[in-house]
Enzyme design. Structure first.
Site, PDB file in Angstrom:
ATOM      1  N   ARG A 172       0.826  -1.201   0.000  1.00  0.00           N
ATOM      2  CA  ARG A 172       0.000   0.000   0.000  1.00  0.00           C
ATOM      3  C   ARG A 172       0.865   1.257   0.000  1.00  0.00           C
ATOM      4  NH1 ARG A 172      -1.526   4.161  -0.067  1.00  0.00           N
ATOM      5  NH2 ARG A 172      -3.418   5.189   0.655  1.00  0.00           N
ATOM      6  N   TYR A 173       1.993   1.196   0.708  1.00  0.00           N
ATOM      7  CA  TYR A 173       2.906   2.344   0.819  1.00  0.00           C
ATOM      8  C   TYR A 173       4.205   1.960   0.133  1.00  0.00           C
ATOM      9  CZ  TYR A 173      -0.492   3.544   4.422  1.00  0.00           C
ATOM     10  OH  TYR A 173      -1.657   3.809   5.089  1.00  0.00           O
ATOM     11  N   ARG A 204       7.112   0.160   2.148  1.00  0.00           N
ATOM     12  CA  ARG A 204       6.909  -0.966   3.048  1.00  0.00           C
ATOM     13  C   ARG A 204       5.782  -1.876   2.585  1.00  0.00           C
ATOM     14  NH1 ARG A 204       5.557   4.094   4.184  1.00  0.00           N
ATOM     15  NH2 ARG A 204       4.039   4.611   5.808  1.00  0.00           N
ATOM     16  N   CYS A 221      -4.778 -16.366  15.750  1.00  0.00           N
ATOM     17  CA  CYS A 221      -4.317 -15.530  16.865  1.00  0.00           C
ATOM     18  C   CYS A 221      -4.448 -16.349  18.144  1.00  0.00           C
ATOM     19  CB  CYS A 221      -5.161 -14.266  16.982  1.00  0.00           C
ATOM     20  SG  CYS A 221      -5.083 -13.239  15.499  1.00  0.00           S
ATOM     21  N   CYS A 273      -9.664 -10.602  19.042  1.00  0.00           N
ATOM     22  CA  CYS A 273     -10.171  -9.336  19.562  1.00  0.00           C
ATOM     23  C   CYS A 273     -11.446  -9.002  18.806  1.00  0.00           C
ATOM     24  CB  CYS A 273      -9.154  -8.222  19.316  1.00  0.00           C
ATOM     25  SG  CYS A 273      -7.465  -8.707  19.715  1.00  0.00           S
ATOM     26  N   CYS A 296     -11.238  -6.511  15.935  1.00  0.00           N
ATOM     27  CA  CYS A 296     -10.250  -6.751  14.873  1.00  0.00           C
ATOM     28  C   CYS A 296     -10.658  -6.100  13.548  1.00  0.00           C
ATOM     29  CB  CYS A 296     -10.065  -8.246  14.644  1.00  0.00           C
ATOM     30  SG  CYS A 296      -8.793  -8.584  13.408  1.00  0.00           S
ATOM     31  N   ARG A 354      -9.045  -6.582  10.678  1.00  0.00           N
ATOM     32  CA  ARG A 354      -8.756  -7.420   9.519  1.00  0.00           C
ATOM     33  C   ARG A 354      -9.593  -8.695   9.548  1.00  0.00           C
ATOM     34  NH1 ARG A 354      -2.998  -7.351   8.995  1.00  0.00           N
ATOM     35  NH2 ARG A 354      -3.071  -5.535   7.645  1.00  0.00           N
ATOM     36  N   ASP A 404     -11.339   1.651  12.529  1.00  0.00           N
ATOM     37  CA  ASP A 404     -11.661   1.647  11.100  1.00  0.00           C
ATOM     38  C   ASP A 404     -13.140   1.325  10.902  1.00  0.00           C
ATOM     39  OD1 ASP A 404      -8.994   2.115  10.331  1.00  0.00           O
ATOM     40  OD2 ASP A 404      -8.519  -0.008  10.596  1.00  0.00           O
ATOM     41  N   ASP A 446      -6.927   5.430   9.521  1.00  0.00           N
ATOM     42  CA  ASP A 446      -6.633   4.797   8.236  1.00  0.00           C
ATOM     43  C   ASP A 446      -7.897   5.045   7.416  1.00  0.00           C
ATOM     44  OD1 ASP A 446      -5.137   3.290   6.429  1.00  0.00           O
ATOM     45  OD2 ASP A 446      -4.446   1.981   8.037  1.00  0.00           O
ATOM     46  N   LYS A 473      -3.112   6.225   5.926  1.00  0.00           N
ATOM     47  CA  LYS A 473      -3.107   6.768   7.284  1.00  0.00           C
ATOM     48  C   LYS A 473      -2.887   8.282   7.282  1.00  0.00           C
ATOM     49  CE  LYS A 473      -1.222   2.612   9.490  1.00  0.00           C
ATOM     50  NZ  LYS A 473      -0.908   1.751   8.318  1.00  0.00           N
TER      51      LYS A 473
HETATM   52  C1  LIG Z   1      -0.201   0.686   8.488  1.00  0.00           C
HETATM   53  C2  LIG Z   1       0.367  -0.028   7.361  1.00  0.00           C
HETATM   54  C3  LIG Z   1       1.742   0.011   7.106  1.00  0.00           C
HETATM   55  C4  LIG Z   1       2.733   0.744   7.981  1.00  0.00           C
HETATM   56  O1  LIG Z   1       2.470   2.105   8.106  1.00  0.00           O
HETATM   57  P1  LIG Z   1       3.379   3.007   9.058  1.00  0.00           P
HETATM   58  O2  LIG Z   1       2.691   4.329   9.050  1.00  0.00           O
HETATM   59  O3  LIG Z   1       4.744   3.031   8.467  1.00  0.00           O
HETATM   60  O4  LIG Z   1       3.393   2.365  10.421  1.00  0.00           O
HETATM   61  C5  LIG Z   1       2.196  -0.663   5.996  1.00  0.00           C
HETATM   62  N1  LIG Z   1       1.372  -1.340   5.178  1.00  0.00           N
HETATM   63  C6  LIG Z   1       0.044  -1.386   5.410  1.00  0.00           C
HETATM   64  C7  LIG Z   1      -0.829  -2.121   4.453  1.00  0.00           C
HETATM   65  C8  LIG Z   1      -0.509  -0.748   6.515  1.00  0.00           C
HETATM   66  O5  LIG Z   1      -1.829  -0.817   6.751  1.00  0.00           O
HETATM   67  S1  SF4 Z   2      -6.450  -7.329  16.329  1.00  0.00           S
HETATM   68 FE1  SF4 Z   2      -7.089  -9.026  14.982  1.00  0.00          FE
HETATM   69  S2  SF4 Z   2      -5.184  -9.807  14.103  1.00  0.00           S
HETATM   70 FE2  SF4 Z   2      -4.616  -8.563  15.888  1.00  0.00          FE
HETATM   71  S3  SF4 Z   2      -4.464 -10.038  17.597  1.00  0.00           S
HETATM   72 FE3  SF4 Z   2      -6.540  -9.183  17.627  1.00  0.00          FE
HETATM   73  S4  SF4 Z   2      -7.761 -10.634  16.403  1.00  0.00           S
HETATM   74 FE4  SF4 Z   2      -5.607 -11.041  15.949  1.00  0.00          FE
END
Ligand SMILES: *Cc1c(COP(=O)(O)O)cnc(C)c1O
Ligand code: SF4
Length: 349
Positions: free
Chosen positions: A86-87, A90, A99, A103, A106, A108, A269, A306, A313
């Protein structure tokens, strides 16, 4: 004691409220609470902030029209089903969807707990090759799910593969296990990780409430820090858990004392089923302002959203700039609410 892995087994150990007891596991994020984390719950308090994070309720069914299963558009930014770019600098690799404790907030959940299981050797090799072909990538986030649910052998093998492709890659170990299952953090695990130290590792954890900072969780993080792996915290702002300045002030100061840098405080989110956790932005901004007055620069996290539709972000904070003119005159608001003028000596006015 074993982890609690279903609503049925949870019912045997905790008197559930009607909203909790009517949760249906099918089609939702699974129920799993480690024995350690379960014992942090005060069973007599139905509003306990630890309980709220892990005991599901029927509120998870309330999908709102403004919510989405993938608001960060991770799928659209995916190179493979496990690698998100995405960035520019990274990438994020989804090591596994398991996990130690799930949570309820969560973000994702499109992936977490869906029983895809750990990445195969082939998945890892594909991601490593991608990093090798993309030198602009300087950091990789090993995330999920929780990568520390893998065995030490699997972690060793995975790190070796990434290091072989890119010995210079900064690796973020993204995990909640020091918080939810600290006994997993053994000397051997930390040795395995640090044996791949051709470039820096960072530990990215998620403490959301000061009561999670127990002697055990502090000791688990200390094993990393003592071996040269700095620890950063990413909290989520959660209604009924930490949505007040006093709780967050205590959390951030305790984190700092435990050598964990408060990095981000995330606005929840717009993920389906998490509406009951969401704090209004207006309130979040007020909390951020109050924290800025109370906390040291080191203890202060960046309040971050985000943005929906994959906007990425952004920092959320009150605007300290009031006005500025072409003549180099700037006016700022101070954190205490006063005004100050700054004349930029580099501008001939
Ligand atoms: C949050 C995130 C990152 C890291 O972002 P930083 O601002 O550098 O901490 C990298 N990839 C994805 C897909 C993210 O959601
Ligand atoms: S936030 Fe989601 S991915 Fe992270 S530890 Fe909790 S359940 Fe697992």
């Amino acid at each position: 004691m074993e982890s609690i892995c279903s609503l049925e087994s949870l019912k045997k150990r905790l008197a559930l409220t009607p909203d909790e007891a009517s949760f249906q596991e099918k089609g939702h994020l699974p129920v799993k609470i480690s024995d350690y984390y379960f014992h942090l719950i005060d069973p007599d308090d139905p509003d306990d902030p630890i309980r709220r994070q892990v005991v599901p309720t029927i509120h998870e069914y309330q999908a709102r029209t403004w919510e989405d299963i993938d608001p960060l558009e991770e799928v659209a930014h995916s190179i493979t089903d496990r690698l998100i770019h995405r960035y520019k600098s990274r990438v994020a690799f989804l090591v596994t969807d398991y996990c130690a404790t799930y949570c309820r907030h969560c973000f994702r959940r499109r992936f977490t707990g869906t029983m895809h299981g750990p990445a195969t050797r082939e998945d890892i090799q594909t991601a490593a090759d991608y990093c090798a072909r993309h030198p602009e990538v300087t950091e990789i986030l090993l995330t999920g799910g929780d990568m520390l649910t893998l065995s030490d052998e699997k972690i060793d093998e995975m790190l070796a593969m990434f290091r072989a492709a890119r010995p210079d890659l900064v690796i973020r170990i993204c995990t909640r296990i020091p918080v939810t299952f600290p006994e997993r953090i053994t000397d051997h695990l930390v040795q395995v990780i640090t044996s791949h130290r051709s470039a820096a590792f960072y530990l990215m954890v998620q403490f959301n409430h000061p009561r999670e900072l127990t002697p055990q969780s502090i000791a688990a993080v200390a094993k990393f820090v003592d071996h040269g792996i700095p620890a950063m915290n990413q909290s989520v702002l959660l209604r009924g858990v930490n949505d007040d300045a006093d709780t967050l002030e205590e959390l951030c100061n305790k984190l700092l004392a435990a050598r964990i840098k408060p990095y981000y405080l995330f606005q929840g989110d717009l993920v389906e089923g998490t509406d009951y956790f969401r704090v209004p932005l207006e309130k979040g901004m007020q909390i951020e302002q109050e924290l800025r007055r109370r906390l040291s620069g080191l203890a202060m996290p960046v309040y971050t959203s985000d943005l929906p539709h994959g906007g990425g972000k952004i920092p959320l904070c009150q605007d300290y700039l009031v006005s500025h003119g072409d003549d180099g005159s700037w006016t700022f608001r101070t954190p205490e609410g006063g005004l100050r003028h700054y004349h930029d000596p580099n501008v001939q006015g």
